[in-house]
Scaffold this motif. Structure first.
Motif, PDB file in Angstrom:
ATOM      1  N   ASP A  60     -82.868  40.938  -1.781  1.00 48.19           N
ATOM      2  CA  ASP A  60     -83.018  40.700  -0.343  1.00 48.19           C
ATOM      3  C   ASP A  60     -82.871  39.205  -0.082  1.00 48.19           C
ATOM      4  O   ASP A  60     -83.673  38.403  -0.560  1.00 48.19           O
ATOM      5  CB  ASP A  60     -84.384  41.192   0.137  1.00 48.19           C
ATOM      6  CG  ASP A  60     -84.516  41.180   1.654  1.00 48.19           C
ATOM      7  OD1 ASP A  60     -83.554  40.770   2.339  1.00 48.19           O
ATOM      8  OD2 ASP A  60     -85.584  41.582   2.152  1.00 48.19           O
ATOM      9  N   ILE A 114     -88.178  28.326  -0.478  1.00 49.79           N
ATOM     10  CA  ILE A 114     -88.462  27.165   0.365  1.00 49.79           C
ATOM     11  C   ILE A 114     -89.367  26.168  -0.354  1.00 49.79           C
ATOM     12  O   ILE A 114     -89.210  24.952  -0.219  1.00 49.79           O
ATOM     13  CB  ILE A 114     -89.105  27.608   1.701  1.00 49.79           C
ATOM     14  CG1 ILE A 114     -88.041  28.254   2.583  1.00 49.79           C
ATOM     15  CG2 ILE A 114     -89.755  26.437   2.429  1.00 49.79           C
ATOM     16  CD1 ILE A 114     -88.586  28.855   3.853  1.00 49.79           C
ATOM     17  N   LEU A 148     -84.768  33.575   0.251  1.00 46.95           N
ATOM     18  CA  LEU A 148     -84.745  32.246   0.871  1.00 46.95           C
ATOM     19  C   LEU A 148     -86.150  31.788   1.245  1.00 46.95           C
ATOM     20  O   LEU A 148     -86.486  30.612   1.081  1.00 46.95           O
ATOM     21  CB  LEU A 148     -83.824  32.251   2.093  1.00 46.95           C
ATOM     22  CG  LEU A 148     -82.333  32.444   1.778  1.00 46.95           C
ATOM     23  CD1 LEU A 148     -81.532  32.530   3.064  1.00 46.95           C
ATOM     24  CD2 LEU A 148     -81.822  31.331   0.899  1.00 46.95           C
ATOM     25  N   ILE A 149     -86.974  32.700   1.723  1.00 45.41           N
ATOM     26  CA  ILE A 149     -88.359  32.345   2.053  1.00 45.41           C
ATOM     27  C   ILE A 149     -89.109  31.927   0.792  1.00 45.41           C
ATOM     28  O   ILE A 149     -89.856  30.948   0.792  1.00 45.41           O
ATOM     29  CB  ILE A 149     -89.068  33.526   2.759  1.00 45.41           C
ATOM     30  CG1 ILE A 149     -88.484  33.711   4.153  1.00 45.41           C
ATOM     31  CG2 ILE A 149     -90.570  33.289   2.826  1.00 45.41           C
ATOM     32  CD1 ILE A 149     -88.951  34.973   4.849  1.00 45.41           C
ATOM     33  N   SER A 150     -88.912  32.653  -0.308  1.00 41.87           N
ATOM     34  CA  SER A 150     -89.622  32.316  -1.542  1.00 41.87           C
ATOM     35  C   SER A 150     -89.105  31.029  -2.184  1.00 41.87           C
ATOM     36  O   SER A 150     -89.829  30.362  -2.912  1.00 41.87           O
ATOM     37  CB  SER A 150     -89.537  33.468  -2.544  1.00 41.87           C
ATOM     38  OG  SER A 150     -88.200  33.663  -2.943  1.00 41.87           O
ATOM     39  N   ARG A 163     -83.192  37.397   2.731  1.00 42.63           N
ATOM     40  CA  ARG A 163     -84.225  36.749   3.549  1.00 42.63           C
ATOM     41  C   ARG A 163     -85.478  36.433   2.735  1.00 42.63           C
ATOM     42  O   ARG A 163     -86.015  35.328   2.797  1.00 42.63           O
ATOM     43  CB  ARG A 163     -84.602  37.623   4.749  1.00 42.63           C
ATOM     44  CG  ARG A 163     -83.495  37.684   5.795  1.00 42.63           C
ATOM     45  CD  ARG A 163     -83.912  38.526   6.964  1.00 42.63           C
ATOM     46  NE  ARG A 163     -84.167  39.890   6.468  1.00 42.63           N
ATOM     47  CZ  ARG A 163     -84.927  40.779   7.073  1.00 42.63           C
ATOM     48  NH1 ARG A 163     -85.536  40.486   8.199  1.00 42.63           N
ATOM     49  NH2 ARG A 163     -85.092  41.976   6.563  1.00 42.63           N
ATOM     50  N   ILE A 164     -85.942  37.404   1.979  1.00 41.86           N
ATOM     51  CA  ILE A 164     -87.144  37.186   1.168  1.00 41.86           C
ATOM     52  C   ILE A 164     -86.875  36.136   0.086  1.00 41.86           C
ATOM     53  O   ILE A 164     -87.733  35.308  -0.217  1.00 41.86           O
ATOM     54  CB  ILE A 164     -87.632  38.509   0.545  1.00 41.86           C
ATOM     55  CG1 ILE A 164     -88.104  39.443   1.652  1.00 41.86           C
ATOM     56  CG2 ILE A 164     -88.742  38.259  -0.464  1.00 41.86           C
ATOM     57  CD1 ILE A 164     -88.504  40.818   1.174  1.00 41.86           C
TER      58      ILE A 164
END
Length: 86
Positions: free
Chosen positions: A58, A67, A63-65, A60-61
């Motif tokens: 995934d 950051i 990229l969030i992780s 989105r997940i």
């Protein structure tokens, strides 16, 4: 350390000291450097593969992780001067 300890025969400079460094210390340091290179390459590959798997699962997940990675890498730079002063 007191001067009497340094004046002992064990700590005196002898011809064998240089030979001792070449025969004992240099192979140990060489082994450490080669092991560090191998471990660094291995850890880099593990990080790369993990990021690729995260992106495939995934985006989105992933990229969030990811950051937090730049902040984690900047921590040694922020505290380098404080550590050097101690």
């Amino acid at each position: 350390m007191s001067i009497s300890v340094l004046a002992r025969e064990d700590y005196s400079s002898e011809k064998g000291d240089i030979l001792n460094i070449y025969t004992n210390d240099i192979p140990i340091i060489s082994s450490l450097v080669s092991k560090s290179k191998k471990d660094g390459i291995e850890q880099g590959m593990i990080l790369f593969i993990t990021i690729m798997i995260l992106l495939m699962i995934d985006v989105r997940i992933a990229l969030i992780s990811l950051i937090g990675i730049p902040f984690y890498l900047m921590l040694p730079l922020c505290f380098r001067q404080k550590i050097a002063d101690q």
